[in-house]
Motif scaffolding. Structure first.
Motif, PDB file in Angstrom:
ATOM      1  N   LEU A  53       0.771  -1.566  -0.022  1.00 53.10           N
ATOM      2  CA  LEU A  53       0.309   0.420   0.012  1.00 53.10           C
ATOM      3  C   LEU A  53       1.153   0.977  -0.208  1.00 53.10           C
ATOM      4  CD1 LEU A  53      -2.656  -1.024   2.702  1.00 53.10           C
ATOM      5  CD2 LEU A  53      -2.970  -0.773  -0.237  1.00 53.10           C
ATOM      6  N   MET A  54       1.363   0.961   0.869  1.00 50.25           N
ATOM      7  CA  MET A  54       3.217   2.365   0.830  1.00 50.25           C
ATOM      8  C   MET A  54       3.231   2.816  -0.580  1.00 50.25           C
ATOM      9  SD  MET A  54       5.416   1.710   3.577  1.00 50.25           S
ATOM     10  CE  MET A  54       6.436   2.933   3.565  1.00 50.25           C
ATOM     11  N   GLY A  55       3.692   2.097  -1.709  1.00 53.55           N
ATOM     12  CA  GLY A  55       3.673   2.526  -3.398  1.00 53.55           C
ATOM     13  C   GLY A  55       2.375   2.800  -3.764  1.00 53.55           C
ATOM     14  N   GLU A  56       1.035   2.830  -3.047  1.00 53.27           N
ATOM     15  CA  GLU A  56      -0.085   2.990  -4.295  1.00 53.27           C
ATOM     16  C   GLU A  56      -0.217   4.769  -3.523  1.00 53.27           C
ATOM     17  OE1 GLU A  56      -1.814   1.510  -6.087  1.00 53.27           O
ATOM     18  OE2 GLU A  56      -0.125  -0.040  -5.601  1.00 53.27           O
ATOM     19  N   SER A  57       0.618   5.610  -3.578  1.00 54.53           N
ATOM     20  CA  SER A  57       0.475   7.133  -3.277  1.00 54.53           C
ATOM     21  C   SER A  57       1.954   7.947  -3.992  1.00 54.53           C
ATOM     22  CB  SER A  57       1.744   7.219  -1.848  1.00 54.53           C
ATOM     23  OG  SER A  57       2.588   6.811  -2.060  1.00 54.53           O
ATOM     24  N   ASP A  58       1.400   9.155  -3.965  1.00 58.39           N
ATOM     25  CA  ASP A  58       2.097  10.280  -4.369  1.00 58.39           C
ATOM     26  C   ASP A  58       3.678  10.394  -4.598  1.00 58.39           C
ATOM     27  OD1 ASP A  58       0.267  11.163  -6.502  1.00 58.39           O
ATOM     28  OD2 ASP A  58      -1.310  11.747  -4.499  1.00 58.39           O
ATOM     29  N   ALA A  59       3.953   9.919  -3.033  1.00 57.56           N
ATOM     30  CA  ALA A  59       5.813  10.415  -2.115  1.00 57.56           C
ATOM     31  C   ALA A  59       4.927   9.337  -0.986  1.00 57.56           C
ATOM     32  CB  ALA A  59       5.733  11.968  -1.976  1.00 57.56           C
ATOM     33  N   VAL A  60       6.235   9.317  -0.988  1.00 58.21           N
ATOM     34  CA  VAL A  60       6.436   8.282   0.404  1.00 58.21           C
ATOM     35  C   VAL A  60       7.870   9.154   1.365  1.00 58.21           C
ATOM     36  CG1 VAL A  60       7.410   6.757   1.605  1.00 58.21           C
ATOM     37  CG2 VAL A  60       6.253   5.901  -0.550  1.00 58.21           C
ATOM     38  N   ILE A  61       7.669   9.070   2.722  1.00 57.05           N
ATOM     39  CA  ILE A  61       8.009  10.342   3.423  1.00 57.05           C
ATOM     40  C   ILE A  61       8.895   8.770   4.463  1.00 57.05           C
ATOM     41  CG2 ILE A  61       8.009  12.470   4.670  1.00 57.05           C
ATOM     42  CD1 ILE A  61       5.827  13.429   3.104  1.00 57.05           C
ATOM     43  N   THR A  62      10.004   9.437   4.629  1.00 53.57           N
ATOM     44  CA  THR A  62      10.372   8.169   5.954  1.00 53.57           C
ATOM     45  C   THR A  62      11.322   8.630   6.737  1.00 53.57           C
ATOM     46  OG1 THR A  62      11.723   6.265   6.281  1.00 53.57           O
ATOM     47  CG2 THR A  62      12.764   7.688   4.369  1.00 53.57           C
ATOM     48  N   ILE A  63      11.048   8.781   8.128  1.00 53.49           N
ATOM     49  CA  ILE A  63      11.771   8.679   9.177  1.00 53.49           C
ATOM     50  C   ILE A  63      12.921   8.372   8.740  1.00 53.49           C
ATOM     51  CG2 ILE A  63      11.650   6.850  10.938  1.00 53.49           C
ATOM     52  CD1 ILE A  63      10.872  10.125  12.375  1.00 53.49           C
ATOM     53  N   ASN A  64      13.164   7.529   8.448  1.00 52.73           N
ATOM     54  CA  ASN A  64      14.748   6.679   8.208  1.00 52.73           C
ATOM     55  C   ASN A  64      14.999   6.134   7.487  1.00 52.73           C
ATOM     56  OD1 ASN A  64      17.332   5.205   8.620  1.00 52.73           O
ATOM     57  ND2 ASN A  64      17.566   5.999  10.920  1.00 52.73           N
ATOM     58  N   LEU A  65      16.322   6.543   6.120  1.00 51.56           N
ATOM     59  CA  LEU A  65      16.430   6.282   4.703  1.00 51.56           C
ATOM     60  C   LEU A  65      17.053   4.383   5.596  1.00 51.56           C
ATOM     61  CD1 LEU A  65      18.119   8.885   2.816  1.00 51.56           C
ATOM     62  CD2 LEU A  65      16.147   7.304   2.950  1.00 51.56           C
ATOM     63  N   ILE A  80      10.410   2.093  -4.067  1.00 46.98           N
ATOM     64  CA  ILE A  80      10.387   2.149  -5.213  1.00 46.98           C
ATOM     65  C   ILE A  80       9.796   1.003  -6.336  1.00 46.98           C
ATOM     66  CG2 ILE A  80      12.781   2.462  -5.068  1.00 46.98           C
ATOM     67  CD1 ILE A  80      13.776  -0.390  -4.534  1.00 46.98           C
ATOM     68  N   ARG A  81       8.754   0.192  -5.552  1.00 40.35           N
ATOM     69  CA  ARG A  81       7.808  -0.794  -6.415  1.00 40.35           C
ATOM     70  C   ARG A  81       6.867  -0.247  -6.926  1.00 40.35           C
ATOM     71  NH1 ARG A  81       2.934  -2.423  -7.075  1.00 40.35           N
ATOM     72  NH2 ARG A  81       2.167  -0.791  -4.688  1.00 40.35           N
ATOM     73  N   THR A  82       6.847   1.051  -7.079  1.00 37.60           N
ATOM     74  CA  THR A  82       5.829   1.751  -8.237  1.00 37.60           C
ATOM     75  C   THR A  82       7.443   2.687  -8.613  1.00 37.60           C
ATOM     76  OG1 THR A  82       4.685   2.843  -6.242  1.00 37.60           O
ATOM     77  CG2 THR A  82       4.380   0.981  -7.570  1.00 37.60           C
ATOM     78  N   ALA A  83       8.167   2.797  -8.232  1.00 35.81           N
ATOM     79  CA  ALA A  83       9.385   4.853  -8.155  1.00 35.81           C
ATOM     80  C   ALA A  83       8.570   5.412  -8.035  1.00 35.81           C
ATOM     81  CB  ALA A  83       8.932   4.530 -10.043  1.00 35.81           C
ATOM     82  N   THR A  84       8.031   5.864  -7.108  1.00 31.31           N
ATOM     83  CA  THR A  84       7.564   6.743  -6.292  1.00 31.31           C
ATOM     84  C   THR A  84       8.223   7.793  -5.665  1.00 31.31           C
ATOM     85  OG1 THR A  84       5.260   5.337  -5.497  1.00 31.31           O
ATOM     86  CG2 THR A  84       5.391   7.997  -4.244  1.00 31.31           C
ATOM     87  N   PRO A  85       8.611   8.862  -5.549  1.00 30.60           N
ATOM     88  CA  PRO A  85       9.266   9.949  -5.325  1.00 30.60           C
ATOM     89  C   PRO A  85       9.368   9.526  -3.540  1.00 30.60           C
ATOM     90  CG  PRO A  85       8.052  10.971  -6.955  1.00 30.60           C
ATOM     91  CD  PRO A  85       7.481   9.646  -6.768  1.00 30.60           C
TER      92      PRO A  85
END
Length: 468
Positions: A424-436, A446-451
């Protein structure tokens, strides 16, 4: 009858014949004009769709409606059109973006491609391993690419106790990766021309590694990228020239997304047994790109890892006692709101009107802490977005934050919760993480090449990260 009468009748007959001929000509002209209009209308429509299709050739993030024979391989809820999401398997945009992916041929028996493959690549986690889903999906990409290179059959599983097909199913019969349940009768051995998908050592980190040099010198060896930590260990195109030559059209930036898109889709309706509103509310909300701006917030507290370690040691889980009500840091929320504002402003500028480009902002909050998700809903649900006065909604799943490492001997339910959050995380316009360093979130993006954006307290940025 006199000659005079006979002549009169002939003149009348000739006059009537002329009238009939004239009427026939008029009727033919009317029919001709009608059919000409129909053909012109069809031509205009075809031209419109041709221009619409080719207008987005340079924009790989364009989702097209699948043709009838391609729709059969996809869930109906998936078939939406958006210029902001990765294209679907079978669509014209997917073929342009992923030309190296072997596509099934129309009117070809399902078994034709399978019978021509004399080898097998098998992706499965280590039975007693300490890693979870992120390592597994990395192996899936490596195994799929290797199987494509060698024209091998590709198959996958998550261990003998997990029925993957309850949540994920093949997107096409061309890559039918399913294993029989139970899997006890399946063995993978080189004597049977079956090899396990394995992560290859990086050229960048092992330039002086003798084993790596020997491997590279082997005939037919092709280095395949490891996608688990692309934002920590950058991937360089120069290291994969052979791969890009062997698979024309292969792009490192979309290779992982192409592989995932060609392998599986959600099992509808079976997957909803693990998340009841999955197909009725969550997916339609995330995929309503005409109205919603969707931001995924990935906040990992470490609870999952601590719980798995406590299980392994046979000790009590003390984290929930020490931190019964964890919260999201204000710095992280401030960073998210800055990204939200930037994306809303860009969308409104592109729309070029006085109205907001979106009607609602969705924060999909994925976390390994149930109390944190509950607190976020209480604190941020119903607030207005940081720009434009648009209402904001908080969306979460019912996952408990269970680790799926092999050493835990996870069940299908454990796997389902983890893989649904990841998907579900890949079904969005942007993924914002707290730690790379949390590869669960980066591989989901990157499953959906999402920014992907980083809102770590020491490396906050409103610019999407680059890794190729």
């Amino acid at each position: 009858m006199t000659k005079k009468d006979d002549g009169l009748n002939r003149r009348k007959g000739s006059h009537i014949h002329k009238k009939r001929s004239l009427a026939s000509v008029r009727f033919s002209l009317k029919c001709g004009c009608f059919y000409l209009g129909v053909f012109l209308l069809i031509g205009l429509l075809c031209g419109y769709y041709f221009v619409l299709d080719h207008h987005d050739v340079g924009n790989w993030k364009n989702r097209h409606v699948d043709s009838s024979h391609e729709k059969s391989a996809r869930n109906s809820v998936v078939d939406t059109t958006s210029s902001r999401r990765f294209p679907l398997f079978g669509s014209a945009a997917f073929r342009r973006t992923c030309p190296w992916v072997t596509m099934p041929q129309e009117n070809t028996p399902q078994t034709t491609n399978e019978t021509t493959r004399s080898c097998t690549i098998y992706a499965v986690p280590k039975p007693n391993g300490s890693e979870g889903l992120a390592e597994w999906v990395e192996l899936l990409a490596i195994g799929y690419i290797e199987a494509t290179l060698k024209n091998c059959h590709f198959t996958l599983s998550y261990g003998p106790n997990v029925d993957v097909s309850q949540i994920l199913i093949p997107v096409s019969s061309h890559w039918n990766w399913t294993l029989p349940i139970p899997q006890k009768n399946f063995t993978c051995h080189s004597s049977r021309k079956c090899w396990y998908a394995k992560r290859q050592p990086s050229n960048i980190l092992n330039r002086n590694n003798t084993h790596m040099r020997k491997a590279m010198d082997q005939e037919g060896f092709v280095h395949i990228p490891s996608y688990r930590h692309p934002f920590v260990y950058q991937i360089y195109k120069s290291e994969f020239k052979e791969l890009m030559q062997r698979l024309p059209g292969f792009d490192l930036a979309t290779g992982f997304a192409c592989a995932m898109g060609a392998l599986f889709q959600l099992a509808q309706p079976r997957a909803s047994q693990f998340q009841p509103d999955l197909f009725s509310y969550i997916l339609p909300t995330l995929r309503n790109t005409n109205e919603n701006l969707v931001l995924t917030l990935y906040v990992r507290t470490g609870r999952t890892d601590r719980m798995a370690s406590a299980e392994l040691k046979g000790t009590a889980m003390t984290y929930d006692v020490k931190k019964p009500n964890p919260t999201i840091s204000p710095q992280f929320i401030d960073c998210v709101q800055q990204i939200e504002t930037k994306l809303l402003q860009e969308a409104n500028t592109t729309a070029n009107n006085n109205k907001n480009a979106y009607q609602r902002v969705i924060w999909l909050l994925i976390s390994d802490s149930v109390p944190l998700k509950t607190g976020a809903i209480a604190n941020y649900q119903g607030q207005e977005a940081a720009h434009g006065g648009i209402p904001r909604s908080i969306l979460t799943t019912t996952s408990r934050g269970i680790h799926t490492r092999g050493a835990r001997n996870p069940s299908t339910a454990d796997f389902a919760e983890g893989v649904l959050d990841w998907y579900l995380m890949g079904e969005s316009d942007a993924v914002i993480t707290i730690n790379l360093s949390h590869s669960f979130g980066t591989t989901a993006a990157i499953r959906t090449a999402t920014p992907l954006y980083s809102c770590h307290k020491q490396s906050q940025s409103t610019v999407p990260l680059k890794w190729v």
